[in-house]
Design an enzyme around this catalytic site. Structure first.
Site, PDB file in Angstrom:
ATOM      1  N   PRO A   1     -55.248  17.852  32.823  1.00 31.40           N
ATOM      2  CA  PRO A   1     -56.455  18.751  32.443  1.00 31.40           C
ATOM      3  C   PRO A   1     -57.502  17.852  31.760  1.00 31.40           C
ATOM      4  O   PRO A   1     -57.109  16.948  31.037  1.00 31.40           O
ATOM      5  CB  PRO A   1     -55.435  19.782  31.256  1.00 31.40           C
ATOM      6  CG  PRO A   1     -54.355  19.117  30.853  1.00 31.40           C
ATOM      7  CD  PRO A   1     -53.858  17.970  32.108  1.00 31.40           C
ATOM      8  N   ASP A   2     -58.784  18.287  31.728  1.00 29.72           N
ATOM      9  CA  ASP A   2     -59.760  17.770  31.141  1.00 29.72           C
ATOM     10  C   ASP A   2     -59.744  18.515  29.580  1.00 29.72           C
ATOM     11  O   ASP A   2     -58.959  19.139  29.317  1.00 29.72           O
ATOM     12  CB  ASP A   2     -61.146  17.802  31.800  1.00 29.72           C
ATOM     13  CG  ASP A   2     -61.782  19.255  32.089  1.00 29.72           C
ATOM     14  OD1 ASP A   2     -61.017  20.198  31.569  1.00 29.72           O
ATOM     15  OD2 ASP A   2     -62.606  19.221  32.789  1.00 29.72           O
ATOM     16  N   PHE A   3     -60.726  18.136  28.931  1.00 28.25           N
ATOM     17  CA  PHE A   3     -60.901  18.776  27.598  1.00 28.25           C
ATOM     18  C   PHE A   3     -61.725  20.120  27.569  1.00 28.25           C
ATOM     19  O   PHE A   3     -61.191  21.040  26.835  1.00 28.25           O
ATOM     20  CB  PHE A   3     -61.465  17.805  26.482  1.00 28.25           C
ATOM     21  CG  PHE A   3     -60.287  16.694  26.093  1.00 28.25           C
ATOM     22  CD1 PHE A   3     -59.104  16.699  26.358  1.00 28.25           C
ATOM     23  CD2 PHE A   3     -60.952  15.841  25.205  1.00 28.25           C
ATOM     24  CE1 PHE A   3     -58.187  15.762  25.848  1.00 28.25           C
ATOM     25  CE2 PHE A   3     -59.925  15.099  24.492  1.00 28.25           C
ATOM     26  CZ  PHE A   3     -58.656  15.099  24.845  1.00 28.25           C
ATOM     27  N   ARG A   4     -62.876  19.875  28.019  1.00 25.09           N
ATOM     28  CA  ARG A   4     -64.028  20.912  27.671  1.00 25.09           C
ATOM     29  C   ARG A   4     -64.125  21.925  28.948  1.00 25.09           C
ATOM     30  O   ARG A   4     -64.917  22.811  28.567  1.00 25.09           O
ATOM     31  CB  ARG A   4     -65.158  20.222  27.644  1.00 25.09           C
ATOM     32  CG  ARG A   4     -65.176  19.455  26.023  1.00 25.09           C
ATOM     33  CD  ARG A   4     -66.436  18.535  25.642  1.00 25.09           C
ATOM     34  NE  ARG A   4     -66.083  17.997  24.794  1.00 25.09           N
ATOM     35  CZ  ARG A   4     -65.458  16.996  24.616  1.00 25.09           C
ATOM     36  NH1 ARG A   4     -65.031  16.225  25.708  1.00 25.09           N
ATOM     37  NH2 ARG A   4     -65.157  16.083  23.377  1.00 25.09           N
TER      38      ARG A   4
ATOM     39  N   ASN B   1     -60.954   7.663  30.451  1.00 28.61           N
ATOM     40  CA  ASN B   1     -59.762   8.133  30.786  1.00 28.61           C
ATOM     41  C   ASN B   1     -58.564   6.837  30.300  1.00 28.61           C
ATOM     42  O   ASN B   1     -58.716   5.837  30.290  1.00 28.61           O
ATOM     43  CB  ASN B   1     -59.343   8.475  32.032  1.00 28.61           C
ATOM     44  CG  ASN B   1     -60.198   9.765  32.668  1.00 28.61           C
ATOM     45  OD1 ASN B   1     -60.833  10.188  31.646  1.00 28.61           O
ATOM     46  ND2 ASN B   1     -60.162   9.936  33.938  1.00 28.61           N
TER      47      ASN B   1
ATOM     48  N   ASP C   1     -55.231   7.408  31.421  1.00 24.61           N
ATOM     49  CA  ASP C   1     -54.114   7.664  32.065  1.00 24.61           C
ATOM     50  C   ASP C   1     -53.618   6.566  33.190  1.00 24.61           C
ATOM     51  O   ASP C   1     -52.776   6.479  33.862  1.00 24.61           O
ATOM     52  CB  ASP C   1     -54.366   8.711  33.124  1.00 24.61           C
ATOM     53  CG  ASP C   1     -55.543   8.757  33.631  1.00 24.61           C
ATOM     54  OD1 ASP C   1     -56.041   7.708  34.309  1.00 24.61           O
ATOM     55  OD2 ASP C   1     -56.113   9.963  33.953  1.00 24.61           O
TER      56      ASP C   1
ATOM     57  N   HIS D   1     -61.687   3.963  26.212  1.00 27.65           N
ATOM     58  CA  HIS D   1     -60.984   4.611  25.394  1.00 27.65           C
ATOM     59  C   HIS D   1     -59.246   4.124  25.312  1.00 27.65           C
ATOM     60  O   HIS D   1     -58.548   4.822  24.684  1.00 27.65           O
ATOM     61  CB  HIS D   1     -60.985   6.206  25.392  1.00 27.65           C
ATOM     62  CG  HIS D   1     -62.259   6.649  25.014  1.00 27.65           C
ATOM     63  ND1 HIS D   1     -62.671   7.850  25.671  1.00 27.65           N
ATOM     64  CD2 HIS D   1     -63.136   6.043  24.381  1.00 27.65           C
ATOM     65  CE1 HIS D   1     -64.084   7.884  25.134  1.00 27.65           C
ATOM     66  NE2 HIS D   1     -64.384   7.136  24.454  1.00 27.65           N
TER      67      HIS D   1
HETATM   68  P1  NAD Z   1     -64.527  16.260  29.119  1.00 26.95           P
HETATM   69  O1  NAD Z   1     -63.141  17.115  29.148  1.00 26.95           O
HETATM   70  O2  NAD Z   1     -65.415  16.479  28.082  1.00 26.95           O
HETATM   71  O3  NAD Z   1     -65.285  16.751  30.484  1.00 26.95           O
HETATM   72  C1  NAD Z   1     -64.806  17.117  31.848  1.00 26.95           C
HETATM   73  C2  NAD Z   1     -65.982  17.007  32.765  1.00 26.95           C
HETATM   74  O4  NAD Z   1     -65.613  16.978  33.999  1.00 26.95           O
HETATM   75  C3  NAD Z   1     -66.324  18.614  32.790  1.00 26.95           C
HETATM   76  O5  NAD Z   1     -67.881  18.429  32.507  1.00 26.95           O
HETATM   77  C4  NAD Z   1     -65.970  19.038  33.917  1.00 26.95           C
HETATM   78  O6  NAD Z   1     -67.010  20.118  34.274  1.00 26.95           O
HETATM   79  C5  NAD Z   1     -66.011  18.172  34.806  1.00 26.95           C
HETATM   80  N1  NAD Z   1     -64.890  18.336  35.904  1.00 26.95           N
HETATM   81  C6  NAD Z   1     -63.445  18.713  35.971  1.00 26.95           C
HETATM   82  N2  NAD Z   1     -62.921  18.538  36.930  1.00 26.95           N
HETATM   83  C7  NAD Z   1     -63.833  17.914  37.936  1.00 26.95           C
HETATM   84  C8  NAD Z   1     -63.478  17.700  39.215  1.00 26.95           C
HETATM   85  N3  NAD Z   1     -62.481  17.900  39.877  1.00 26.95           N
HETATM   86  N4  NAD Z   1     -64.968  17.130  39.789  1.00 26.95           N
HETATM   87  C9  NAD Z   1     -66.020  17.146  39.125  1.00 26.95           C
HETATM   88  N5  NAD Z   1     -66.181  17.360  37.673  1.00 26.95           N
HETATM   89  C10 NAD Z   1     -65.196  17.825  37.137  1.00 26.95           C
HETATM   90  O7  NAD Z   1     -64.165  14.595  29.541  1.00 26.95           O
HETATM   91  P2  NAD Z   1     -64.875  13.541  29.094  1.00 26.95           P
HETATM   92  O8  NAD Z   1     -66.342  13.703  29.117  1.00 26.95           O
HETATM   93  O9  NAD Z   1     -64.242  12.470  29.834  1.00 26.95           O
HETATM   94  O10 NAD Z   1     -64.453  13.401  27.580  1.00 26.95           O
HETATM   95  C11 NAD Z   1     -63.147  13.960  27.024  1.00 26.95           C
HETATM   96  C12 NAD Z   1     -62.468  12.622  26.460  1.00 26.95           C
HETATM   97  O11 NAD Z   1     -61.357  12.955  26.326  1.00 26.95           O
HETATM   98  C13 NAD Z   1     -62.439  11.423  26.860  1.00 26.95           C
HETATM   99  O12 NAD Z   1     -63.079  10.512  26.088  1.00 26.95           O
HETATM  100  C14 NAD Z   1     -61.041  10.749  27.552  1.00 26.95           C
HETATM  101  O13 NAD Z   1     -60.844   9.530  26.564  1.00 26.95           O
HETATM  102  C15 NAD Z   1     -60.305  11.879  26.884  1.00 26.95           C
HETATM  103  N6  NAD Z   1     -59.360  12.529  28.010  1.00 26.95           N
HETATM  104  C16 NAD Z   1     -58.786  11.687  28.915  1.00 26.95           C
HETATM  105  C17 NAD Z   1     -57.995  12.264  29.919  1.00 26.95           C
HETATM  106  C18 NAD Z   1     -57.348  11.168  30.939  1.00 26.95           C
HETATM  107  O14 NAD Z   1     -57.042  10.216  30.562  1.00 26.95           O
HETATM  108  N7  NAD Z   1     -57.062  11.830  32.163  1.00 26.95           N
HETATM  109  C19 NAD Z   1     -57.765  13.622  29.882  1.00 26.95           C
HETATM  110  C20 NAD Z   1     -58.340  14.444  28.947  1.00 26.95           C
HETATM  111  C21 NAD Z   1     -59.183  13.822  28.056  1.00 26.95           C
END
Ligand code: NAD
Length: 240
Positions: free
Chosen positions: A32-35, A103, A105, A120
């Site tokens: 999952p993402d954050f926002r 990311n 991961d 990060h």
């Molecule tokens: P965010 O969660 O703020 O935003 C994610 C963005 O990606 C959103 O705008 C969303 O619309 C878009 N999105 C989601 N799925 C998508 C897809 N399949 N295709 C295109 N767009 C898609 O993420 P961020 O800006 O990277 O910041 C969050 C922070 O949290 C980062 O600094 C990161 O370090 C950390 N984080 C990392 C992971 C990971 O390592 N996988 C996961 C969650 C958060």
């Protein structure tokens, strides 16, 4: 469709592509993402994620930090998706110079990318706070509660928590790659986490592509905006 065609053409013409991405790059791998709507910030916890993932919280309440971290930040079994694979392919073909990621991961490296700048940090690197001994991801996965070093010290993941600074060397290298890029592809990031989001200010070219599912605050700065799933868009553009 026009925008996708344009992206494909720019990729084919370029030998200095740089990719800058965020959590959205890994959602198609099940992380999952954050926002976004189903992201971590919309779920309910006793504390908001940015508080749990802060340095102060980690030091004061490591047990709770690790409960959240193991449940939500680690993704055992997650595999690279077409976005990761397409970027690795472009690097192998000599077109792409670096992947810069927010990311933690490790999925870009799992897909075969070599020049990966992790702004990060990474869940794959962990150190004892007392003696500095290195531990891999399995030390966290195979322990419960607070993971401890053989010296008794507390182990901390090398991920940049809120209140902590970024590695200046990684940041400077990212600036270098972006300032030399002719095609900059930015994707899967809400562009709200600084200083990482400010990196695109260093781009000097005229081919800034944003690929995101939702609109971002910087869409108006882009030369091309593609709204969609990044795995599908990059997979298609790179013939996967
Ligand atoms: P965010 O969660 O703020 O935003 C994610 C963005 O990606 C959103 O705008 C969303 O619309 C878009 N999105 C989601 N799925 C998508 C897809 N399949 N295709 C295109 N767009 C898609 O993420 P961020 O800006 O990277 O910041 C969050 C922070 O949290 C980062 O600094 C990161 O370090 C950390 N984080 C990392 C992971 C990971 O390592 N996988 C996961 C969650 C958060």
């Amino acid at each position: 469709m026009e925008a996708e065609k344009q992206l494909k053409q720019w990729i084919e013409e370029s030998s200095n592509i740089v990719f800058f991405g965020g959590a959205g790059v890994s959602t198609e791998s099940g992380i999952p993402d954050f926002r976004s709507q189903d992201g971590l910030y919309h779920q309910q916890y006793d504390y908001p994620p940015e508080q749990i993932l802060s340095h102060t919280f980690y030091m004061k309440n490591p047990e709770e930090f690790y409960r959240f971290y193991r449940n939500k930040m680690l993704a055992p079994g997650a595999k690279p998706n077409k976005a990761h694979l397409a970027l690795a392919k472009l690097e192998r073909e000599g077109r792409l110079k670096a992947v810069i990621t927010q990311n933690i991961d490790g999925l870009h490296q799992a897909a075969g990318s070599r020049e990966v700048l992790e702004l990060h940090g990474s869940v794959h690197r962990n150190h004892c706070l007392r003696c500095g001994k290195f531990y891999g991801l399995e030390a966290i996965e195979n322990s419960s509660g607070i993971p401890r070093c053989s010296c008794g010290g507390m182990i901390k993941p090398d991920v940049v928590l809120y209140e902590e600074g970024l590695d200046m060397d990684v940041l400077n290298r990212a600036v270098g790659y972006i300032s030399r890029a002719d095609l900059l592809i930015v994707g899967g990031t809400s562009l709200t986490v600084y200083p990482a989001a400010g990196l695109i200010d260093y781009y000097r070219g005229h081919k800034l592509v944003l690929i995101n599912r939702d609109a971002t605050a910087l869409d108006s700065r882009a030369d091309l905006v593609i709204s969609g799933k990044i795995g599908e868009v990059l997979g298609e553009a790179c013939g996967l």
